[in-house]
Each structure stands twice: as structure tokens, then as C-alpha cells.
Design an enzyme around this catalytic site. Structure first.
Site, PDB file in Angstrom:
ATOM      1  N   ASP A   1      10.290  -3.176  38.579  1.00  0.00           N
ATOM      2  CA  ASP A   1      11.275  -4.170  38.171  1.00  0.00           C
ATOM      3  C   ASP A   1      10.887  -4.590  36.749  1.00  0.00           C
ATOM      4  O   ASP A   1       9.734  -4.393  36.311  1.00  0.00           O
ATOM      5  CB  ASP A   1      11.316  -5.373  39.118  1.00  0.00           C
ATOM      6  CG  ASP A   1      12.614  -6.184  38.924  1.00  0.00           C
ATOM      7  OD1 ASP A   1      13.333  -5.953  37.930  1.00  0.00           O
ATOM      8  OD2 ASP A   1      12.898  -7.053  39.762  1.00  0.00           O
TER       9      ASP A   1
HETATM   10  C1  BGC Z   1      15.905  -7.956  38.112  1.00  0.00           C
HETATM   11  C2  BGC Z   1      16.394  -6.572  38.494  1.00  0.00           C
HETATM   12  C3  BGC Z   1      17.178  -5.980  37.358  1.00  0.00           C
HETATM   13  C4  BGC Z   1      16.299  -5.953  36.120  1.00  0.00           C
HETATM   14  C5  BGC Z   1      17.011  -5.399  34.912  1.00  0.00           C
HETATM   15  C6  BGC Z   1      15.161  -7.933  36.788  1.00  0.00           C
HETATM   16  O1  BGC Z   1      14.857  -9.222  36.381  1.00  0.00           O
HETATM   17  O2  BGC Z   1      15.068  -8.462  39.118  1.00  0.00           O
HETATM   18  O3  BGC Z   1      17.199  -6.634  39.641  1.00  0.00           O
HETATM   19  O4  BGC Z   1      17.614  -4.699  37.692  1.00  0.00           O
HETATM   20  O5  BGC Z   1      15.912  -7.280  35.811  1.00  0.00           O
HETATM   21  O6  BGC Z   1      18.030  -6.238  34.516  1.00  0.00           O
END
Ligand code: BGC
Length: 757
Positions: A237
Site C-alpha cells: 500500500d
Molecule cells: C490507500 C490505497 C490506495 C493507495 C493509492 C492508499 O492510501 O490505502 O487503497 O490504493 O493509497 O492511492
């Protein structure tokens, strides 16, 4: 997919051989926020990864319409809405549409679907997740994944794993027992990974049982790859990696976004010290190269060509299938076109159709109820009142709403949660609607002959104070940019509603299973409710709820008959039931199949969803539906032996319209893998063996002679029960002492060996 080995499409190993170690290390971290590193001159194209689950976001975030910099895209219903369709074919079509959109906007991997379990209704990101039930989540996620990947675009199922709250999301450790982990929190991912075969899996921010997901070898390698056979890329993530060396060792291939050289420097040091070998780098780099050759090849096949208008229409179809008619007293809905209607609430002109945070989509347009009502009524039949302008009550807007409602036959009240209430990054504090929306419902109900509440929200709310006052409730969840059009299709009966709740609506927050163990403290949150999540908990406790899991009304009625279950082999079961539409309108029924183990060693839920089928039944007709169950549908996680087990015996298969509206049931006998998962060793209480006549006779003999029990003296009747219970509770090994040594250790072994046979 088979990789070709010409110059433009080298195999991963050929491509790797053309890279220096520095170039390989660079591949393991993002080039920027959304791009991976590539070496096009050596056949490795960079990839663009973008959110998100229900529309291509490109980092558009925050408000309803996204940031202007992001390209516009179609916003489909969020997972909280899509899950209420209970329709895997539709989920697959929505997935394929995401691929079309991704290809149009230059995206190789879509960051979704999100599929964490809704442990608490307060979870700020519940709108991005499917359900409280792992089977429903897993089947829908698998369908979305398969649809998107069929269009030549990768997916990233997220957030693996046990990421069920936003509170302290970067640092919290979810402390969860192995059975709950396997049966509830991992099960949906397991289905999604094995059935949907996503190109990538996203490792979550949080820790599980003390180990950060991005450093969790057991989750990322032993379970995900070794047990489930995942062969794609594990991506972190965004910003989840703190130690790229530990992450690489655990099985994280790609750190996103770039750590600006920090990770690479640590990897170089680890190579020098021998903590990492070049093979560790090659393994992750090869997976990233494979991913790029699958999805970033310039000549990949075209996705299904759909025009923007077709995609917008699909967003509306999905919304139609996902809206849940929770309540419909006095057949208030559908409305006749002769009615006069008061549209009340700002959401009637600015519907809330998506949630806050990374999943935001920058839409080109969206439908509104104020516009859409023109398809059904003349302007003279419609009044509009804004009703509220913030969470606080605005008395003059409230007065206007009361006037509008008192002049119409029906009030359509557009209420729900505001944008700031539910978002990535933080959890909700209450289940309540904002004060201004509550006041509006009260005031309108006091004057309106009929009131229909139309809910815009991504997670469950408390309806206690107003539920009995309103005639009908339509639950839209966050239904994408066309949700207003779909709503009016249902309100005026153009579409027969067929959505079913994918999450129990509790009566109050205090009733919810995680209430006393949320949000945790000192960096950990203990999942003490274990497997008793959602309806498993309410059913076990026989608690009343506002709306049970799987509930949803239709404008027609269905009757179930002739349930049958046929066992094939050991544990494959075909379930059939006839469903008759006994009303006057054609409609979809969602047939739900639940399983219960009648007698088991470990506590098992009253019922667990193990199959479902959404079926179109024309009025007056009967359709026989069939659902296949396999061994995993009867199994539970045996924590002692660390595997899935089925105890032989009778299982009840319930077939129903909802988890609390079971309309047919049938039993099957299964041979299972074991008679009982009881632990059998020297410490096992003797009571467990007394069913064995030879053993029972021997115990009675020793007991009768035992000095402990008076050496053969008669036991008074009033003491007999306690004596028996004491003996039953004694571990087998105590026979040695009780028998004053006459029963040896070897005798114990012999008994155990015989009982094991
Ligand atoms: C979120 C993800 C997301 C990623 C990119 C993160 O903060 O938890 O779900 O895909 O950011 O935007």
C-alpha cells in the site's frame, strides 16, 4: 500466459539478464507516485497504477467530483453498493468496464477491488468494501477481478490483510485468532485470489498479530503464495513499507510509491552484508517484469470497446440492481405517475454517490433526482425544497421543506451521510445521521401523507428514532454517478428492486460485535469476538436487528418449494430449490444458501452463507435454481491441527430470501474427514472415552476398587452425580493413580492407540 521470447517480448529471465544489479534494484520501487520503473529499450515498459475500485481515479480525491487535474472517468457504484446486487455476472461486467476505462486513460493496473471485512460499522472505509461476510466478498471480488483482467488490465486486490479500521491504520496491530483469521478475515481473499487470479495483491498498512503486513512472511509468502498459489506481484500500500529489506524478505515485490532511494540503499547494504542475495532481488524483479509484459505490452489485445454512453448506462444498471428496498409499508412504492411529489433534501440535486479518499473519481457528469423526475412527472406535479445545507439544522430550510411536503401526496426525502462523515483515513464516531437530516425526517413525517426515505451513505446507520414514522426506505449506499436515475426507475416502478443488504443493520452501535474491542489501544486492537462477526454474531445471540443480512424487498413475492440436496463423492453437494414468482410483476430473486453443522466439537455459527444465485423469475413462473457446494463449504479451521476439517454428521442446508427469512431447508449426511476434532492424548478427560464400552467397563472396575473413592464402599445416591462428573473430568493419565499403579503408562498408550483406530 506464456511469454514469447523474441526481442520485443523477452522472457522474464532473458530480460533480467540484460539488467545490471542496480537496474534490478530500481525496479523494486516506484518511479513516481503512480508509475513503476521501466527499461523500454530492453523490452520492459513502465506501468501506471491507479485507483481505484469503482472508477479510474488517478489520485483524484476528496470531494464528490474529484480533483480537476484527474482525467474524467465514469464512477460506478462503490463496493458497498455493488455487493447489494448479489450478482457476480454484473460485478464481472463492471470489472470489464473498469478495464475499458483504464485502457482509455493509460492505466495498466487498477488498484482494487478493496475487500476487507466490515468488522465494525464505524470503519471509515466500509464504503469501499463489500460485506461482513467473506463468501459474499470473495465471490464478488473474484468476479470484478476476472472482468477487469479479461480486458487486459491488472487488478490489485486490497488491503491484505485484516485492515478493518482506519483508526491508527498505519500502526495498529490486529490481534486475531487463527480460526477467525482463516474463516473470516482471509477467506474472502483466498476466494478472490484462487478464483479471480488477480495480477497483484496489495499489502496493507497495519500489522497482524504484531508483524506489519509488509514484513509478514507468513501472510505474504506462506499463505498467499505457498498455500493459495498466487504467482503475481505483491505491491505495498502507498507508503506502507518502512524497511524494504524486511519487506523483500517477507515477499513484497514492489514498494509504492518511490522511497526516493532510501529502500535501494538499504538493499545494497543488505546485499553487501549477505542478508539478501541477488536471487532475492531477481525473484521480485522477475515478477515485476512478467507483470509489465502482461499488461504494458504495446500490442496487448483491445478491451471490449464501449462508448462512454454505454458505460454510463452500465453504471445505472448496476445501481438499479444494487438499490435495496428496506421497507415498503402500505405498498407506498412504486408511485403512480399521477402523484404530486415533494423532492426534499439537497441530495436530490447533488446526490452523494462516492466516498472520500483515494478512490475518488473525477466524473464528467452525474444524474440528479431533480432532473430525472421529469421522465415521470410534469413540472406542476413536483416541488423541491433543499431541506439542509450542512450538518446543522437550518430552520428556514426546514420550514420550506415542511411547506413543500404538506402540498404533495408523497415526500421523497433525500438524506444520508455527508462527505466528511465517511472517508479513507478516519472512522466514523456514531451511526447517526447528521442532526439536520434527522430534524428534516421528523418535520416532514409530521405533515406528509406518505414519506419515502432515500438513503445516501456508504455504511450502515442507526434508524431507531425515525424508522417507524416513515412508509418506505430505499437504501442506495454510494451508488455511482447514475444512482439518481436508477432510484427514480425504482420509485416509479420502471425497475423492480432486487438489492439485498450485504451487512446487517443493527438496532444500535452498542449491539455490534466489536463494540467493546474497538478501536484498540497501545497499538493493538483485539478481535475478541473471533469468528462472531456480522450475522454470525447476531444469530448466535438471537438478537433483534433493524434489518438482517441478505434482506431486501421486491414489488413481487416469491415462494420456495421442493428443496433437494444430493451428495456426490464425499463432500460435494448439489442444492436445488424451485422458486415461484407468485406476484404480478417480473422480478429478480436472490436465493441464499446457508449451511449449519448440527453437531460439532467446536462452536459453529447458526448459519453461514455458502452459495447464492440471483435469478430472473417472470410473474407466475417457477424456476429451479441450483447451487453447488464443495468441501470447504462445510469445513471449519481446526486450530489444533492447523487445517480445514469437516466432522462427520448431519448438516442443515437452509435456503432463504434473507438470513432471517429461511423458506426451505434440507439435511445431508457427510462422511467428513474425522468423527471429531477433539484432542486425544493422555490429558484428554476420561468422559470423552466412556462411549467405548470396553474402556468404560475398565474404568468402572478401577474406580470401584480405588482407595480415592472409599475402596469399594457404596457411594450415597446424592453424591453419585458429583463422583461421576469428577471421574469424567479427570485426564486419562490419572488412571494410573486412581488404580494405584495397576494401570500403567503402557496401558494408557494402548488405550489411546485403540481409540485412535
Ligand atoms: C490507500 C490505497 C490506495 C493507495 C493509492 C492508499 O492510501 O490505502 O487503497 O490504493 O493509497 O492511492
Amino acid at each position: 500466459m506464456t511469454l514469447q521470447s523474441d526481442h520485443s517480448h523477452p522472457t522474464a529471465s532473458q530480460a533480467l539478464a540484460r539488467l545490471t544489479i542496480e537496474e534490478k534494484i530500481a525496479l523494486l520501487s516506484g518511479a513516481s507516485s503512480w508509475q513503476t520503473v521501466g527499461y523500454p529499450d530492453r523490452g520492459i515498459n513502465p506501468m501506471t497504477l491507479s485507483d481505484g475500485p469503482h472508477g479510474i481515479g488517478w489520485g483524484a480525491s476528496g470531494d464528490q467530483t474529484g480533483t480537476p487535474q484527474a482525467p474524467t472517468a465514469v464512477c460506478f457504484p462503490t463496493a458497498s453498493a455493488l455487493s447489494c446486487s448479489w450478482d457476480t455476472a454484473l460485478a464481472r461486467t463492471q470489472g470489464a468496464a473498469l478495464a475499458t476505462e483504464a485502457r482509455r486513460t493509460g492505466v495498466e493496473v487498477v488498484l482494487g477491488p478493496g475487500m476487507n471485512i466490515k468488522r465494525t460499522p464505524l470503519g471509515g472505509r466500509n464504503f469501499e468494501y463489500f460485506s461482513e461476510d467473506p463468501y459474499l466478498s470473495g465471490r464478488l471480488a473474484a468476479a470484478v477481478i476476472a472482468g477487469t483482467e479479461s480486458g487486459g488490465v491488472g487488478t490489485s486486490v486490497k488491503h491484505f490483510a485484516v485492515n478493518n479500521q482506519e483508526y491508527d491504520r498505519f500502526t495498529i496491530s490486529a490481534e486475531v485468532d487463527e480460526r477467525a483469521l482463516r474463516e473470516i478475515y482471509l477467506r474472502g481473499f483466498e476466494i478472490a485470489v484462487t478464483e479471480g487470479r488477480p495480477a497483484t495483491v496489495m499489502a496493507a498498512y497495519n500489522a497482524v498479530n504484531g508483524i506489519p503486513c509488509t514484513e509478514n512472511h507468513r501472510l505474504m509468502t506462506e499463505i498467499l503464495r505457498d498455500e493459495w498459489g498466487f504467482d503475481g506481484v505483491v505491491v505495498s500500500d502507498w507508503g506502507a513499507v518502512s524497511d524494504q529489506v524486511a519487506a523483500l524478505k517477507a515477499g513484497i515485490d514492489l514498494e509504492m510509491p518511490s522511497s526516493n532511494g532510501v529502500g535501494a540503499a538499504a538493499i545494497r547494504d543488505a546485499l553487501r552484508s549477505g542478508e539478501l542475495s541477488e536471487a532475492d532481488i531477481d525473484r521480485a524483479a522477475a515478477r515485476i517484469i512478467e507483470l509489465s509484459s502482461r499488461f504494458a505490452a504495446r500490442d496487448r489485445p483491445d478491451p471490449v470497446a464501449s462508448s462512454e454512453a454505454e458505460l454510463v448506462e452500465l453504471a445505472r444498471t448496476v445501481a438499479q440492481q444494487s438499490i435495496v428496498l428496506l421497507r415498503n409499508e402500505r405498498d407506498t412504492l412504486p408511485l403512480a405517475r399521477t402523484s404530486t411529489v415533494a423532492l426534499i433534501g439537497e441530495f436530490a440535486q447533488k446526490p452523494r454517490f462516492q466516498g472520500g479518499g483515494s478512490s475518488g473519481v473525477n466524473v464528467a457528469s452525474y444524474a440528479t433526482a431533480r432532473d430525472e423526475i421529469g421522465r415521470f412527472l410534469s413540472p406542476e406535479q413536483v416541488r423541491y425544497a433543499r431541506g439542509y445545507d450542512s450538518e446543522q439544522v437550518n430552520q428556514s430550510l426546514l420550514d420550506e421543506a415542511v411547506t413543500a411536503a404538506s402540498e404533495a401526496d408523497v415526500a421523497l426525502l433525500f438524506v444520508g451521510l455527508t462527505e466528511m462523515t465517511e472517508s479513507e483515513g478516519y472512522d466514523r464516531e456514531t451511526l447517526s445521521l447528521p442532526a439536520s437530516h434527522l430534524a428534516l425526517i421528523d418535520a416532514v413525517c409530521a405533515v406528509s401523507p406518505r414519506t419515502v426515505v432515500i438513503l445516501h451513505k456508504g455504511s450502515v446507520i442507526d434508524m431507531a428514532t425515525w424508522h417507524e414514522k416513515v412508509d418506505a426506505i430505499l437504501d442506495l449506499n454510494l451508488g455511482g454517478q447514475q444512482v439518481a436515475a436508477a432510484t427514480l426507475d425504482i420509485v416509479f416502478g420502471e425497475v423492480n428492486p432486487s438489492g439485498r443488504t450485504s451487512e446487517t443493520v443493527p438496532l444500535r452501535l452498542e449491539d455490534t460485535p466489536a463494540y467493546v474491542d474497538y478501536p484498540g489501544a497501545q497499538r493493538s486492537v483485539h478481535y475478541r469476538e473471533s469468528i462472531w462477526v456480522g450475522y454470525r454474531y447476531y444469530d448466535r445471540r438471537k438478537m433483534p436487528v433493524a434489518y438482517p443480512f441478505g434482506h431486501g424487498l421486491s414489488y413481487t413475492e416469491f415462494e420456495y418449494s421442493d428443496p433437494r440436496a444430493t451428495v456426490h463423492g464425499n463432500e460435494n453437494v448439489t442444492v436445488e430449490v424451485a422458486v415461484r414468482n407468485v406476484g404480478e410483476r417480473d422480478g429478480f430473486e436472490v436465493v441464499q444458501v446457508y449451511v449449519h453443522d448440527d453437531i460439532s466439537t467446536v462452536p459453529r455459527p447458526e448459519r453461514e452463507l455458502r452459495g447464492f444465485s440471483k435469478v430472473w423469475v417472470p410473474a407466475g413462473e417457477t424456476i429451479t435454481i441450483r447451487v453447488e457446494l464443495d468441501r470447504r463449504d462445510f469445513a471449519f479451521w481446526d486450530e489444533h491441527r492447523n487445517h480445514w476439517a469437516i466432522e462427520s454428521g448431519t448438516f442443515t442446508i437452509e435456503i432463504g430470501h434473507s438470513s432471517r427469512d429461511i423458506r426451505a431447508s434440507v439435511s445431508v449426511e457427510l462422511a467428513g474427514d474425522t468423527h471429531s476434532v477433539e484432542i486425544v492424548d493422555r490429558r484428554t478427560p476420561m468422559g470423552h472415552f466412556l462411549g467405548d464400552p470396553e474402556f468404560a467397563a475398565m474404568v468402572t472396575r478401577f474406580m470401584a476398587a480405588s482407595p480415592l473413592l472409599g475402596g469399594g464402599a457404596e457411594i450415597p445416591p446424592e453424591a453419585q452425580r458429583i463422583v461421576t462428573e469428577v471421574i469424567n473430568g479427570m485426564p486419562l493419565e490419572k488412571l494410573r493413580i486412581v488404580s494405584a499403579g495397576a494401570f500403567s503408562n503402557d496401558d494408557i498408550d494402548e488405550v489411546l492407540a485403540r481409540l485412535a483406530r
